[in-house]
Design a protein around this motif. Structure first.
Motif, PDB file in Angstrom:
ATOM      1  N   GLY A   1      63.336  35.472  43.099  1.00 46.69           N
ATOM      2  CA  GLY A   1      63.398  35.535  41.643  1.00 46.69           C
ATOM      3  C   GLY A   1      63.049  34.232  40.934  1.00 46.69           C
ATOM      4  N   TRP A   2      62.911  33.153  41.707  1.00 48.31           N
ATOM      5  CA  TRP A   2      62.593  31.856  41.091  1.00 48.31           C
ATOM      6  C   TRP A   2      61.106  31.732  40.783  1.00 48.31           C
ATOM      7  CZ3 TRP A   2      66.338  27.650  41.138  1.00 48.31           C
ATOM      8  CH2 TRP A   2      67.545  27.958  41.772  1.00 48.31           C
ATOM      9  N   ARG A   3      60.300  32.544  41.438  1.00 53.95           N
ATOM     10  CA  ARG A   3      58.847  32.544  41.251  1.00 53.95           C
ATOM     11  C   ARG A   3      58.224  31.210  41.648  1.00 53.95           C
ATOM     12  NH1 ARG A   3      58.176  35.555  42.814  1.00 53.95           N
ATOM     13  NH2 ARG A   3      56.237  36.357  42.012  1.00 53.95           N
TER      14      ARG A   3
ATOM     15  N   SER B   1      52.184  25.108  34.478  1.00 50.56           N
ATOM     16  CA  SER B   1      52.775  24.622  35.726  1.00 50.56           C
ATOM     17  C   SER B   1      53.746  25.681  36.213  1.00 50.56           C
ATOM     18  CB  SER B   1      53.485  23.278  35.521  1.00 50.56           C
ATOM     19  OG  SER B   1      54.478  23.350  34.503  1.00 50.56           O
TER      20      SER B   1
ATOM     21  N   SER C   1      57.562  26.892  37.638  1.00 54.60           N
ATOM     22  CA  SER C   1      58.906  26.624  37.119  1.00 54.60           C
ATOM     23  C   SER C   1      59.465  25.279  37.584  1.00 54.60           C
ATOM     24  CB  SER C   1      59.856  27.742  37.567  1.00 54.60           C
ATOM     25  OG  SER C   1      61.206  27.313  37.423  1.00 54.60           O
TER      26      SER C   1
ATOM     27  N   ARG D   1      59.205  28.579  32.175  1.00 55.35           N
ATOM     28  CA  ARG D   1      58.119  29.561  32.231  1.00 55.35           C
ATOM     29  C   ARG D   1      58.593  30.958  31.843  1.00 55.35           C
ATOM     30  NH1 ARG D   1      55.703  27.764  30.514  1.00 55.35           N
ATOM     31  NH2 ARG D   1      53.674  28.486  31.147  1.00 55.35           N
TER      32      ARG D   1
ATOM     33  N   SER E   1      57.686  39.744  38.693  1.00 51.13           N
ATOM     34  CA  SER E   1      58.548  39.671  37.514  1.00 51.13           C
ATOM     35  C   SER E   1      58.584  38.219  37.066  1.00 51.13           C
ATOM     36  CB  SER E   1      59.966  40.182  37.837  1.00 51.13           C
ATOM     37  OG  SER E   1      60.533  39.466  38.916  1.00 51.13           O
ATOM     38  N   ALA E   2      59.091  37.969  35.873  1.00 52.10           N
ATOM     39  CA  ALA E   2      59.249  36.591  35.398  1.00 52.10           C
ATOM     40  C   ALA E   2      60.543  36.023  35.988  1.00 52.10           C
ATOM     41  CB  ALA E   2      59.278  36.558  33.874  1.00 52.10           C
ATOM     42  N   SER E   3      60.678  34.720  35.927  1.00 57.84           N
ATOM     43  CA  SER E   3      61.805  34.021  36.557  1.00 57.84           C
ATOM     44  C   SER E   3      63.159  34.613  36.174  1.00 57.84           C
ATOM     45  CB  SER E   3      61.781  32.546  36.158  1.00 57.84           C
ATOM     46  OG  SER E   3      63.044  31.946  36.422  1.00 57.84           O
ATOM     47  N   THR E   4      63.945  34.901  37.198  1.00 62.56           N
ATOM     48  CA  THR E   4      65.258  35.517  36.999  1.00 62.56           C
ATOM     49  C   THR E   4      66.285  34.547  36.401  1.00 62.56           C
ATOM     50  OG1 THR E   4      64.776  37.071  38.756  1.00 62.56           O
ATOM     51  CG2 THR E   4      67.105  36.764  38.200  1.00 62.56           C
ATOM     52  N   PRO E   5      66.442  33.348  36.978  1.00 58.38           N
ATOM     53  CA  PRO E   5      67.376  32.406  36.329  1.00 58.38           C
ATOM     54  C   PRO E   5      66.973  32.151  34.878  1.00 58.38           C
ATOM     55  CG  PRO E   5      66.644  31.539  38.474  1.00 58.38           C
ATOM     56  CD  PRO E   5      65.874  32.795  38.223  1.00 58.38           C
TER      57      PRO E   5
END
Ligand SMILES: Cc1ncc(COP(=O)(O)O)c(C=O)c1O
Ligand SMILES: Cc1ncc(COP(=O)(O)O)c(C=O)c1O
Lengths: 390, 390
Positions: free
Chosen positions: A241-243, A267, A269, B243, B267-271
């Protein structure tokens, strides 16, 4: 309403069939049903404690701004260090670029290599997003049938047969999704040689590296030095989930990849990059290794159990967390079987339709991303489902 | 070495010129030089405390897995709530999709609308990545000259003149980068009408919404209901490095955008999504508003100060944190001036070369992303530089 027309690629890109099953699984659960999830392509462990803690500290320290497009220099060095200490390989940190997941790396790699109208060889079955990354840049996905005879890997022979003057690139995965099989050193060397001879780019997706249960797999950076190597913190490092991912590119291409990344992503994350630094501590690596051991045990349980139920799983899937089963002796259509297993046995799996063009109706993917007790429960449910006469 | 050929787009996409200046600025700083940074397109504030804290808590709770491609339902609702409470606008949360930054949203929007060979209208000057998002999908960026006469905004008249049957979309920004100017309600309505009449998609980049210093700007969701509206947590909400952004699409297009996002991003970043939920608390909004006030004060200081030095800044840049100056009465070439200001005055600014095709040598962008004391220092240094006879 008269909305403007959508692009042709909007029509060509297909949603994943498993999404409908997932939605249905959630519906059943909302009504109190109990579903064993074997359709999910991510580890069932949350990110390891030391990595989460490093993320929390990064936030507390205010590491929240944009980073250079190529990534945090210390992280690029740490990845180079990992290639060295874990695999004895020398990779220049300057060739390592930090991306928003393997997903971001695959977009950059294909944007860098594939012009519209050119074709890209993709082993079939394979990772379903690949053909859509190819569609994004209006190149033509060319499915190359692979089967148990080559461990579901694209071999130099198959690639040589399938390519032509319009072939821009080939994308392989090792360990592969959905099959969990590995490319051999000879495969990588042969594909690299073919690429050089025919001026075809080679993209090797190693996102499941680290999650292998036999000998260390052959590494593209060692056997195919001109390849674009794609990797990620998602799977072995448990950071889906951090991508966050990375790519290794030939040094001549670093400026090209970098300017694409500047534009497409700015950039990757920042909290994720700071957190990922903690992935290479002894403490974190110990956790990853113990999780790897858990996956191995699950595989060692599930593989014979499914075979005993009549699922045909050829070879020895030695990596990732997937088993890809031929179900043609059990049913006519794997999609219907997947639906039935969900509705009548409470077991969610992914039909071949999402992974291949050749014989989707004959295949199912099982992910062992749930613990052994639940896998055992699933096996019992499937056994009972078949016994009841499907 | 014989690497395979790169795609044509790899050659067409240009790196940002400011990167060389940035590298040089860092070099000067490493040698002890003091540089005032007015080239940086992000707020100089770290992410607000309540948002960072929410991020830390999300990590502590193990919110680290993939999310649905469309985003966390609660976040989509929270954004809809913000449109309602802040602007009195009703936007269905189902039309709001969470993306990896405005960058990700722009990729999806153009992939959805622009086929290869079709053209996309882009105001010139404008945000430099836009033409490269267009290049990514092999459409043709068509620069449309905009000037002070239309507040640097693409008007329906200019767009009608510039479009033809091959025009797939137009992308505008309000408030705009590099000019900080706003599109009027009439502009939005006119562009929407033109789009409907000519079957051209309208993409409105509102990433600087919230950062405006006069009346509330006209909103695309109100005046151009068929537009794809792009927004982000980067600027007003101060989350650049996380991001995270969003897009609002016509409801018919939700499934299309969603399948593109599934493939391109997972998906986009969870945190980041969990943290962003805290952006809408009173406490966080208070911080954002006080930062907005700081930007307003900086603008109110910098605008007359630069004008008194001979920089021609037309109109009233009412948003974002940029001033775009015509320097033709001060020098022949803004790129050389930017180099000289860096080397001899210790002030970093961005030359027009990164923003426009028409008269890049006549323009410089000043970002007021540093505090008023430093801005005053920069103004003094520039004054002295000119006095010394440049
Ligand atoms: C083979 C393969 N490649 C790439 C990806 C993309 O992963 P990520 O973007 O999280 O790194 C996945 C995700 O499941 C995958 O299975
Ligand atoms: C006008 C404009 N649009 C989009 C972006 C992309 O921002 P992000 O991807 O961080 O949301 C930027 C960043 O500077 C911008 O200035």
């Amino acid at each position: 309403m008269s909305l403007p027309p959508l692009s042709a690629r909007s029509h060509r890109i297909q949603p994943f069939h498993v999404m409908a099953l997932l939605a249905r699984a959630r519906e059943l659960e909302a009504r109190g049903g109990d579903i064993v999830h074997m359709e999910i392509g991510e580890p069932d462990f949350p990110t390891a404690g030391p990595v989460r803690l490093a993320g929390e500290q990064a936030l507390a320290h205010g590491h929240t701004g944009y980073l250079p497009a190529a990534g945090l220099p210390a992280l690029r060095e740490a990845i180079a260090g990992h290639y060295r200490s874990r695999y004895g390989l020398d990779v220049d940190a300057g060739r390592i670029l930090i991306t928003p997941g393997a997903s971001g790396a695959l977009v950059v790699a294909l944007a860098m290599l594939a012009d519209p109208g050119r074709n890209v060889l993709l082993p079939d079955p394979g990772y379903p997003c690949n053909r859509n990354f190819v569609e994004l840049v209006d190149a033509v996905p060319r499915a190359v049938r692979v089967d148990a005879g080559t461990d579901y890997q694209l071999t130099p022979g198959l690639a040589a047969e399938a390519c032509d003057d319009a072939t821009a690139a080939m994308v392989i995965g090792s360990p592969g999704n959905p099959t969990g099989t590995l490319a051999s050193a000879a495969d990588l060397q042969g594909l690299a040689a073919l690429g050089r001879r025919r001026h075809i780019g080679l993209i090797v997706d190693e996102i499941y590296h680290g999650l292998h249960y036999g000998e260390d797999p052959a590494q593209a950076v060692a056997h195919a030095p001109d390849a674009v190597v794609v990797n990620s913190f998602s799977k072995y490092f448990g950071m889906t989930g951090w991508r966050l991912g990375w790519m290794v590119v030939p040094s001549e291409w670093v400026p090209v990849a970098e300017k694409l990344m500047q534009n497409l992503f700015i950039s990757a994350s920042t909290p994720a990059q700071h957190a990922a630094l903690a992935c290479f501590s002894d403490r974190a690596l110990e956790i990853f290794e113990s999780r790897r051991e858990a996956f191995r045990q699950r595989r060692d349980f599930l593989l014979p159990a499914l075979r005993s139920l009549g699922f045909h799983i050829p070879g020895d899937p030695a990596g990732a967390f997937y088993l890809y089963a031929d179900v043609s002796s059990l049913c006519d259509d794997s999609f219907t079987l997947a639906e039935d297993l969900l509705e009548r046995a409470g077991v969610a799996v992914t039909p071949g339709l999402d992974f291949e063009r050749t014989a989707p109706e004959r295949h199912l993917r099982f992910a062992y991303t749930t613990d052994t007790d639940r896998l055992a429960e699933a096996v019992e449910r499937i056994r009972a489902f078949f016994a009841a006469g499907s």
